[in-house]
Design a protein around this motif. Sequence first.
Motif, PDB file in Angstrom:
ATOM      1  N   GLU A 200     -13.562  -6.689  -4.366  1.00  0.00           N
ATOM      2  CA  GLU A 200     -13.352  -6.992  -5.784  1.00  0.00           C
ATOM      3  C   GLU A 200     -13.441  -5.729  -6.640  1.00  0.00           C
ATOM      4  O   GLU A 200     -12.672  -5.556  -7.591  1.00  0.00           O
ATOM      5  N   GLN A 201     -14.376  -4.835  -6.322  1.00  0.00           N
ATOM      6  CA  GLN A 201     -14.473  -3.572  -7.065  1.00  0.00           C
ATOM      7  C   GLN A 201     -13.215  -2.725  -6.855  1.00  0.00           C
ATOM      8  O   GLN A 201     -12.699  -2.111  -7.799  1.00  0.00           O
ATOM      9  N   LEU A 202     -12.722  -2.691  -5.632  1.00  0.00           N
ATOM     10  CA  LEU A 202     -11.515  -1.911  -5.345  1.00  0.00           C
ATOM     11  C   LEU A 202     -10.303  -2.490  -6.067  1.00  0.00           C
ATOM     12  O   LEU A 202      -9.459  -1.750  -6.583  1.00  0.00           O
ATOM     13  N   LYS A 203     -10.219  -3.801  -6.128  1.00  0.00           N
ATOM     14  CA  LYS A 203      -9.116  -4.429  -6.867  1.00  0.00           C
ATOM     15  C   LYS A 203      -9.198  -4.088  -8.354  1.00  0.00           C
ATOM     16  O   LYS A 203      -8.172  -3.857  -9.007  1.00  0.00           O
ATOM     17  N   ALA A 204     -10.416  -4.030  -8.885  1.00  0.00           N
ATOM     18  CA  ALA A 204     -10.597  -3.702 -10.300  1.00  0.00           C
ATOM     19  C   ALA A 204     -10.183  -2.257 -10.576  1.00  0.00           C
ATOM     20  O   ALA A 204      -9.572  -1.958 -11.609  1.00  0.00           O
ATOM     21  N   ILE A 205     -10.520  -1.345  -9.660  1.00  0.00           N
ATOM     22  CA  ILE A 205     -10.104   0.048  -9.819  1.00  0.00           C
ATOM     23  C   ILE A 205      -8.590   0.137  -9.793  1.00  0.00           C
ATOM     24  O   ILE A 205      -7.970   0.831 -10.611  1.00  0.00           O
ATOM     25  N   ARG A 206      -7.978  -0.570  -8.845  1.00  0.00           N
ATOM     26  CA  ARG A 206      -6.513  -0.549  -8.757  1.00  0.00           C
ATOM     27  C   ARG A 206      -5.883  -1.038 -10.058  1.00  0.00           C
ATOM     28  O   ARG A 206      -4.866  -0.505 -10.517  1.00  0.00           O
ATOM     29  N   GLU A 222     -14.366  -3.470   9.596  1.00  0.00           N
ATOM     30  CA  GLU A 222     -14.690  -3.895   8.232  1.00  0.00           C
ATOM     31  C   GLU A 222     -13.731  -3.255   7.227  1.00  0.00           C
ATOM     32  O   GLU A 222     -13.298  -3.899   6.260  1.00  0.00           O
ATOM     33  N   ASP A 223     -13.374  -2.003   7.466  1.00  0.00           N
ATOM     34  CA  ASP A 223     -12.420  -1.319   6.581  1.00  0.00           C
ATOM     35  C   ASP A 223     -11.037  -1.959   6.675  1.00  0.00           C
ATOM     36  O   ASP A 223     -10.325  -2.075   5.667  1.00  0.00           O
ATOM     37  N   VAL A 224     -10.657  -2.359   7.870  1.00  0.00           N
ATOM     38  CA  VAL A 224      -9.368  -3.033   8.051  1.00  0.00           C
ATOM     39  C   VAL A 224      -9.337  -4.327   7.241  1.00  0.00           C
ATOM     40  O   VAL A 224      -8.326  -4.664   6.611  1.00  0.00           O
ATOM     41  N   GLN A 225     -10.455  -5.033   7.221  1.00  0.00           N
ATOM     42  CA  GLN A 225     -10.521  -6.259   6.429  1.00  0.00           C
ATOM     43  C   GLN A 225     -10.392  -5.955   4.938  1.00  0.00           C
ATOM     44  O   GLN A 225      -9.752  -6.716   4.191  1.00  0.00           O
ATOM     45  N   LEU A 226     -10.980  -4.842   4.492  1.00  0.00           N
ATOM     46  CA  LEU A 226     -10.809  -4.438   3.095  1.00  0.00           C
ATOM     47  C   LEU A 226      -9.339  -4.242   2.756  1.00  0.00           C
ATOM     48  O   LEU A 226      -8.871  -4.641   1.688  1.00  0.00           O
ATOM     49  N   VAL A 227      -8.605  -3.615   3.659  1.00  0.00           N
ATOM     50  CA  VAL A 227      -7.178  -3.404   3.435  1.00  0.00           C
ATOM     51  C   VAL A 227      -6.465  -4.749   3.353  1.00  0.00           C
ATOM     52  O   VAL A 227      -5.589  -4.955   2.497  1.00  0.00           O
ATOM     53  N   ARG A 228      -6.825  -5.684   4.231  1.00  0.00           N
ATOM     54  CA  ARG A 228      -6.232  -7.030   4.161  1.00  0.00           C
ATOM     55  C   ARG A 228      -6.493  -7.673   2.795  1.00  0.00           C
ATOM     56  O   ARG A 228      -5.617  -8.319   2.211  1.00  0.00           O
ATOM     57  N   ASP A 229      -7.709  -7.498   2.302  1.00  0.00           N
ATOM     58  CA  ASP A 229      -8.106  -8.157   1.055  1.00  0.00           C
ATOM     59  C   ASP A 229      -7.497  -7.494  -0.180  1.00  0.00           C
ATOM     60  O   ASP A 229      -7.090  -8.176  -1.131  1.00  0.00           O
ATOM     61  N   VAL A 230      -7.446  -6.161  -0.171  1.00  0.00           N
ATOM     62  CA  VAL A 230      -7.030  -5.416  -1.368  1.00  0.00           C
ATOM     63  C   VAL A 230      -5.540  -5.149  -1.384  1.00  0.00           C
ATOM     64  O   VAL A 230      -4.906  -5.106  -2.434  1.00  0.00           O
ATOM     65  N   LYS A 231      -4.955  -4.921  -0.214  1.00  0.00           N
ATOM     66  CA  LYS A 231      -3.541  -4.580  -0.083  1.00  0.00           C
ATOM     67  C   LYS A 231      -3.179  -3.357  -0.945  1.00  0.00           C
ATOM     68  O   LYS A 231      -2.368  -3.446  -1.879  1.00  0.00           O
ATOM     69  N   CYS A 266      -0.318  -2.832   3.488  1.00  0.00           N
ATOM     70  CA  CYS A 266      -0.275  -1.690   2.567  1.00  0.00           C
ATOM     71  C   CYS A 266       1.160  -1.202   2.442  1.00  0.00           C
ATOM     72  O   CYS A 266       2.036  -1.616   3.201  1.00  0.00           O
ATOM     73  N   GLY A 267       1.374  -0.302   1.497  1.00  0.00           N
ATOM     74  CA  GLY A 267       2.704   0.268   1.331  1.00  0.00           C
ATOM     75  C   GLY A 267       2.964   1.425   2.277  1.00  0.00           C
ATOM     76  O   GLY A 267       4.022   1.519   2.901  1.00  0.00           O
ATOM     77  N   GLU A 268       1.972   2.343   2.376  1.00  0.00           N
ATOM     78  CA  GLU A 268       2.092   3.506   3.245  1.00  0.00           C
ATOM     79  C   GLU A 268       0.799   3.681   4.027  1.00  0.00           C
ATOM     80  O   GLU A 268      -0.276   3.270   3.578  1.00  0.00           O
ATOM     81  N   LEU A 269       0.935   4.351   5.184  1.00  0.00           N
ATOM     82  CA  LEU A 269      -0.213   4.622   6.038  1.00  0.00           C
ATOM     83  C   LEU A 269      -0.349   6.130   6.191  1.00  0.00           C
ATOM     84  O   LEU A 269       0.580   6.801   6.656  1.00  0.00           O
ATOM     85  N   TRP A 270      -1.482   6.682   5.740  1.00  0.00           N
ATOM     86  CA  TRP A 270      -1.754   8.103   5.851  1.00  0.00           C
ATOM     87  C   TRP A 270      -2.859   8.322   6.893  1.00  0.00           C
ATOM     88  O   TRP A 270      -3.661   7.421   7.156  1.00  0.00           O
TER      89      TRP A 270
END
Length: 321
Positions: A200-206, A222-231, A266-270
């Motif tokens: 939720e914090q990451l979505k707010a920053i976005r 856990e980070d992969v799940q964050l990517v799923r949630d935030v996109k 996500c849009g791009e993978l770095w």
Amino acid sequence: MKCFCLVVNWGFVLATDNFKCHNCAVCNGKGCLGELPGMGGVREGENFILNVEGWKTTREMLSEIPDFPHDEKMLKGGKIPDGILRLAPITGAVENIGFGEEVPYYKKMIEACWKAGFKLSIGDGCPDEKLLSGIEAVRSLQEESPNAKAAVFIKPYPDDKFYERMDWADGVAEVIGVDIDSYNIITMRNLVQLEKKSAEQLKAIRARTKLPFAIKGIFTQEDVQLVRDVKPDIAYISNHGGRVDTRRGSTAEFLLQYEKVLKQNCGELWIDGGIRTIEDIRTALSLGASQVLMGRPLITALCYNGEEGVAKKFKEFSDTN
């Protein structure tokens, strides 16, 4: 071991007897074991070493399993596309690299990378001078190159302080990113208040920026799940060159395992971590990376051979010799 660094490429001489990179023939983490602050990594450089080894191991695996999804043409020598090589976000010039002063490093590295052809990144750190110096280096570059901008990666400070730092980067940033795992960086512990950011914090920053938004430091399930949630617009696989206290492993094997699910969200993978050869770059691209970022190779090139050294690295990595 102490080194003498002499650089004359900008019409100046940088001399230091405290440069912390030993300029090893092969930069694989074995020449700087236990050197933090410095160029080494945590746990006697374990993940630093694994990062470097991981690219070769991954290539060998792909050659043995030809039906594994990847771009075989790229892996076997495809042309490196324009615009995919980028300086990784780096700070701590005095503490970690051994520069005599903090501020000059950023200007010289940013200028050298831009002139060579690398895209730019700015890292965050403590004290604030580190982030501000990177921002000022890009602003200075914009006087001659108005189109110059950088991906700006901010440490996970409490939200008010994070947003303040975003404002500092206005006009300089082409990407805003959160260094999600840097609350685990050993050299920053007890120096500043950092926090583990929720989805939720990451979505707010976005939502606070119109720029592409990146989550950097993806290296656990856990980070992969964050990517799923935030996109996010950009998902950035990194373990800070083995400098963050996290799970054991390499960024190459993480890309191999999670590329599909990350790219679906996500849009791009770095990616960064242990990239030393054009073959490593091709391996990353063949597995779906959009941009490849490098840190230590460019630091060493700058300190031992100045602007010409960085330009040579770009030619080496982009196969334009």
